[in-house]
Design a protein around this motif. Structure first.
Motif, PDB file in Angstrom:
ATOM      1  N   LEU A  47       0.836  -1.207   0.000  1.00  0.00           N
ATOM      2  CA  LEU A  47       0.000   0.000   0.000  1.00  0.00           C
ATOM      3  C   LEU A  47       0.870   1.256   0.000  1.00  0.00           C
ATOM      4  N   ASP A  95       2.286   1.796  -3.422  1.00  0.00           N
ATOM      5  CA  ASP A  95       1.280   2.374  -4.317  1.00  0.00           C
ATOM      6  C   ASP A  95       1.134   3.882  -4.131  1.00  0.00           C
ATOM      7  N   HIS A  96       1.293   4.354  -2.900  1.00  0.00           N
ATOM      8  CA  HIS A  96       1.063   5.767  -2.608  1.00  0.00           C
ATOM      9  C   HIS A  96       2.337   6.617  -2.582  1.00  0.00           C
TER      10      HIS A  96
END
Length: 114
Positions: A76, A79-80
């Motif tokens: 996650l 992804d960010h």
């Protein structure tokens, strides 16, 4: 733990294949030194006069939870914020844990004193 944490964070700074592989191998050496030490600590804390099953089960389940959740959370973050952020944060958490471990008492000595 400190070797693993520092070198995992250093992965965030690598930009070429060869340095990345070298740092990865050295971080893996740190992880390889960490796991037996943690298992020995659990064995020292449990000692020979008690049943180790519940302690070992809790230790293993905690480890398993980290091995499942860690990559998901790192993914996650990738992804960010990118891979560099994920490696830097993972290394920082490991270094922080190493600093906490420096305050832990020597388990073998404490076991002998009982």
């Amino acid at each position: 733990m400190l070797v693993n944490g520092v070198l995992t964070a250093a992965l965030a700074l690598t930009t070429d294949l060869v340095p990345m592989l070298v740092v990865s191998v050295l971080a893996g050496v740190g992880a390889g030194m960490l796991n037996p030490a943690q298992q020995a600590t659990v064995a020292d804390v449990v000692g020979s006069g008690r049943t180790a099953g519940p302690v070992l089960a809790t230790f293993q389940m905690s480890s398993d939870a980290g091995q499942i959740l860690g990559p998901v959370l790192a993914g996650l973050l990738v992804d960010h914020a990118g891979y560099g952020a994920a490696f830097a944060l993972t290394g920082a958490i490991t270094v922080l844990a190493a600093l906490v471990w420096t305050r832990a008492p020597e388990t073998l000595v404490a076991h002998r004193a009982r």
